[in-house]
Scaffold this active site. Structure first.
Site, PDB file in Angstrom:
ATOM      1  N   GLY A  87      22.941  11.680 108.378  1.00 42.35           N
ATOM      2  CA  GLY A  87      21.713  12.303 108.320  1.00 42.35           C
ATOM      3  C   GLY A  87      22.139  13.404 108.517  1.00 42.35           C
ATOM      4  O   GLY A  87      21.888  14.864 108.774  1.00 42.35           O
ATOM      5  N   GLY A 124      20.534  15.449 105.674  1.00 41.00           N
ATOM      6  CA  GLY A 124      19.293  15.920 104.586  1.00 41.00           C
ATOM      7  C   GLY A 124      19.624  15.368 103.187  1.00 41.00           C
ATOM      8  O   GLY A 124      19.684  15.908 102.504  1.00 41.00           O
ATOM      9  N   SER A 166      18.561  13.828 101.757  1.00 42.79           N
ATOM     10  CA  SER A 166      16.413  13.370 100.902  1.00 42.79           C
ATOM     11  C   SER A 166      16.106  14.823 100.343  1.00 42.79           C
ATOM     12  O   SER A 166      15.816  15.489  99.284  1.00 42.79           O
ATOM     13  CB  SER A 166      15.780  12.842 101.609  1.00 42.79           C
ATOM     14  OG  SER A 166      15.872  11.472 101.843  1.00 42.79           O
ATOM     15  N   ALA A 175      17.912  17.895 100.669  1.00 42.60           N
ATOM     16  CA  ALA A 175      18.883  18.562  99.341  1.00 42.60           C
ATOM     17  C   ALA A 175      18.066  17.828  97.400  1.00 42.60           C
ATOM     18  O   ALA A 175      18.661  18.967  96.668  1.00 42.60           O
ATOM     19  CB  ALA A 175      20.069  17.976  99.841  1.00 42.60           C
ATOM     20  N   ASP A 207      15.323  21.278 107.113  1.00 43.79           N
ATOM     21  CA  ASP A 207      16.865  19.897 106.449  1.00 43.79           C
ATOM     22  C   ASP A 207      16.065  21.677 104.993  1.00 43.79           C
ATOM     23  O   ASP A 207      17.257  21.902 103.640  1.00 43.79           O
ATOM     24  CB  ASP A 207      16.244  19.219 106.420  1.00 43.79           C
ATOM     25  CG  ASP A 207      15.260  18.508 106.234  1.00 43.79           C
ATOM     26  OD1 ASP A 207      14.031  19.395 105.758  1.00 43.79           O
ATOM     27  OD2 ASP A 207      14.857  17.421 105.951  1.00 43.79           O
TER      28      ASP A 207
END
Ligand code: MEV
Length: 327
Positions: free
Chosen positions: A109, A111, A113, A115, A156
């Site tokens: 979790g 992040g 996607s 990043a 994020d």
């Protein structure tokens, strides 16, 4: 000669304010040392080509004119839609070849996607000469995340683009860096993968049933984030820990915590932490806790005994950056 550019962006940890941030209240997020990497190469042939072995996408190809059309494998979505969104604003001559890799498991979790989306936009911006600043990178990346997920505050994406520790309001209305180099954070992974969109939708359903109650929880979350911002600035970790505990109570009222997380949080507090809470949507992923120097080992042992896995995390990591450029 074709241009090859490698870019990296950090993962993130939500410190305080999850869920309420989706509804306009502020949150505090930090970028972590574990990074996502993407290498892109512009090609003459108008074809998009992707290799991202971490998520089992190997030699995925399609014409640039078909970006976003048809079935897209889960692991290719963010990269493909990022290229589509970029090329609609800044036309790309020919095709794009992409390889991505991650220093962290997408299970945590952290992040991955968002990043990787930020990496792609930054790399294309350099390769095409569009040279977008971090806010423009944020805007295109956030649009990409919304196109795919339909929901999300963008915290994020902001952590991946800007790095550091940020006081953040939805959609990038406020992105304020907070000076903090010494936050003594311990991170424990629950071993359970959480699905953010599902949990955000569950909370939304709850809000439809009891709007005043949930709005009250969001208001209180927003207030404690304001206090936490002051605590960070004055390095008052005792106070920050108390606010983490308050935030956890509010998250429990939203019913997003689960037994495993509760047990890890209780173990950390019992071992002498200033405070502890879940981080992110809930339902799994990680807990975060702050502890005085002389309790750090005991807190780590407590979390491990409760079934958690300690993850070594450096906070305040640098935002998106170019690692290598053969332009
Ligand atoms: C998920 O990590 C955090 C949430 O606040 C969603 C978001 O801010 O996009 C639940």
């Amino acid at each position: 000669m074709s241009k090859q550019i490698t870019v990296s962006a950090p993962g993130k940890l939500m410190l305080l304010g999850e869920h309420a941030v989706v509804y306009g209240r502020p949150c505090i997020v930090t970028a972590v040392g574990q990074r996502m990497r993407a290498t892109i190469e512009l090609a003459d042939e108008p074809v998009f080509q992707l290799n991202t072995p971490d998520v089992q996408v190997v030699d995925y190809k399609k014409p640039m004119s078909e970006l976003g059309i048809g079935d897209i494998p889960k692991g290719a979505k963010f990269v493909e839609i990022a290229i589509k969104n970029f090329s609609e604003k800044y036309p790309i001559q020919g095709g794009v070849k992409v390889t991505t890799s991650s220093e962290f498991s997408s299970q945590f979790g952290f992040g991955s996607s968002s990043a990787s989306t930020v990496c792609i936009i930054k790399a294309l911006s350099e390769a095409t000469g569009a040279t977008l600043d971090n806010k423009a990178i944020f805007n295109l990346s956030y649009k990409t995340v919304l196109d795919i997920q339909g929901k999300g505050s963008g915290f994020d994406v902001a952590a991946a683009a800007f790095g550091g520790t940020l006081y953040f309001i939805k959609g990038g209305q406020t992105i304020e860096p907070l000076q903090t180099d010494s936050l003594p954070l311990i991170v424990g992974y629950s071993g359970i993968k959480a699905d953010t969109v599902t949990i955000v939708n569950q909370v939304l359903e709850k809000a439809k049933e009891h709007p005043e109650v949930i709005e009250g929880i969001y208001d209180n979350t927003g207030k404690l984030v304001e206090q936490a911002k002051q605590a960070v600035l004055s390095k008052d970790w005792q106070k920050f820990g108390e606010l983490m505990n308050e935030n956890q109570k509010l998250l429990e009222k939203l019913e997003v915590s689960i037994n495993k997380l509760d047990n890890m949080i209780l173990a950390a507090r019992k071992a002498g932490a200033y405070g502890a809470k879940l981080s992110g949507a809930g339902g799994g992923d990680c807990i975060i806790t702050l502890a005085p120097e002389n309790r750090i080992q005991a807190v780590k042992d407590g979390i491990t005994a409760a079934g958690g896995q300690i993850i070594d995390v450096k906070i305040n990591a640098e935002g998106v950056k170019i690692e290598h450029d053969t332009k």
